[in-house]
Design a protein around this motif. Structure first.
Motif, PDB file in Angstrom:
ATOM      1  N   ILE A 109      -7.361  -1.124   6.167  1.00  0.00           N
ATOM      2  CA  ILE A 109      -7.536  -2.291   5.303  1.00  0.00           C
ATOM      3  C   ILE A 109      -9.006  -2.686   5.234  1.00  0.00           C
ATOM      4  N   PHE A 134       0.798  -1.225   0.000  1.00  0.00           N
ATOM      5  CA  PHE A 134       0.000   0.000   0.000  1.00  0.00           C
ATOM      6  C   PHE A 134       0.833   1.279   0.000  1.00  0.00           C
ATOM      7  N   HIS A 164      -5.039  -6.651  -7.800  1.00  0.00           N
ATOM      8  CA  HIS A 164      -6.105  -5.653  -7.977  1.00  0.00           C
ATOM      9  C   HIS A 164      -5.800  -4.836  -9.221  1.00  0.00           C
ATOM     10  N   ASN A 210     -11.582  -0.737   5.529  1.00  0.00           N
ATOM     11  CA  ASN A 210     -12.259   0.228   4.657  1.00  0.00           C
ATOM     12  C   ASN A 210     -11.934  -0.030   3.192  1.00  0.00           C
ATOM     13  N   TYR A 211     -10.678  -0.364   2.925  1.00  0.00           N
ATOM     14  CA  TYR A 211     -10.256  -0.647   1.552  1.00  0.00           C
ATOM     15  C   TYR A 211     -11.044  -1.822   0.976  1.00  0.00           C
ATOM     16  N   ASN A 249     -14.790  -1.066   0.443  1.00  0.00           N
ATOM     17  CA  ASN A 249     -15.087  -0.143  -0.653  1.00  0.00           C
ATOM     18  C   ASN A 249     -14.624  -0.634  -2.021  1.00  0.00           C
ATOM     19  N   LEU A 250     -14.111  -1.846  -2.091  1.00  0.00           N
ATOM     20  CA  LEU A 250     -13.737  -2.383  -3.398  1.00  0.00           C
ATOM     21  C   LEU A 250     -14.965  -2.436  -4.305  1.00  0.00           C
TER      22      LEU A 250
END
Length: 221
Positions: free
Chosen positions: A64, A55, A93, A66-67, A70-71
């Protein structure tokens, strides 16, 4: 959506990966929102140094979470390699960047659990991302990483990417040729093989769980 996992039970460590995984072929499957919890488990298993390399900074657990929450699986593409226990041992990703005229660019990021390294998983994830990029009219595949990220730098050099260095960081670019029938068919066949492989692993994992449920415990013995 609230993501909840048992971090103690599910966090991946080297001893959790069967030795037979090292001999299994690396098959890359496209992931969906149904895989969020496995993705969360994968990223939380990364130590501080691995989080820095993935990252660009040492991110705490809540970042992480939140990441992963929100993907956007509709806009971006996420690919994974599964171990025999259905754990994600590698994740790639592919994020599509805003188009500049006729030029479309996508950015690739990858992480592989320490216990699963040395099998070419990162390279396979990159190859799949490059194929998807090509088949979705992306002309340039881009990677940004710290210059000491040996995995990403190996992938970049192996793929013939143009690499630019500045202040301990590196930007790598790969120009892609337009899609054709063979590239589209190749991706379709790879996805079918990965889906079949996952189904076999899931069946074997469930059978193992049933078998273990009938095994006598140490207390019973």
């Amino acid at each position: 959506m609230e993501l909840t996992i048992n971090r103690t039970a599910e966090q991946i460590v080297a001893s959790d990966l069967p030795l037979k995984d090292a001999r299994m072929p690396v098959l890359v499957r496209e992931l969906s929102s149904a895989d969020r919890e496995r993705l969360l488990t994968h990223f939380l298993a990364l130590d501080e140094d691995d989080r820095l390399l993935r990252f660009g900074q040492v991110v705490p657990d809540h970042v992480i979470e939140n990441y992963v929450r929100n993907l956007n699986f509709s806009n971006d593409k996420v690919f994974g390699v599964f171990g025999s226990a259905l754990e994600l041992i590698g994740v790639g990703h592919l994020a599509y960047l805003p188009a500049e005229g006729d030029k479309r660019t996508a950015e690739f990021g990858v992480s592989v659990l320490e216990s699963a390294r040395g099998r070419g998983i990162g390279s396979k994830l990159f190859e799949r991302a490059a194929m998807r990029s090509r088949n979705t009219h992306v002309s340039v595949l881009y990677m940004h990483c710290l210059s000491r990220n040996s995995t990403m730098m190996h992938i970049a050099k192996k793929s013939g990417m143009k690499i630019e260095y500045a202040y301990g960081e590196a930007d790598a670019y790969l120009s892609l040729t337009p899609a054709d029938q063979s590239s589209i068919m190749a991706e379709l066949l790879q996805e079918q093989a990965a889906v079949f492989d996952y189904a076999i692993k899931r069946q074997a994992h469930r059978a193992s769980q049933v078998f273990q449920a009938f095994m006598p415990t140490a207390d019973a013995a």
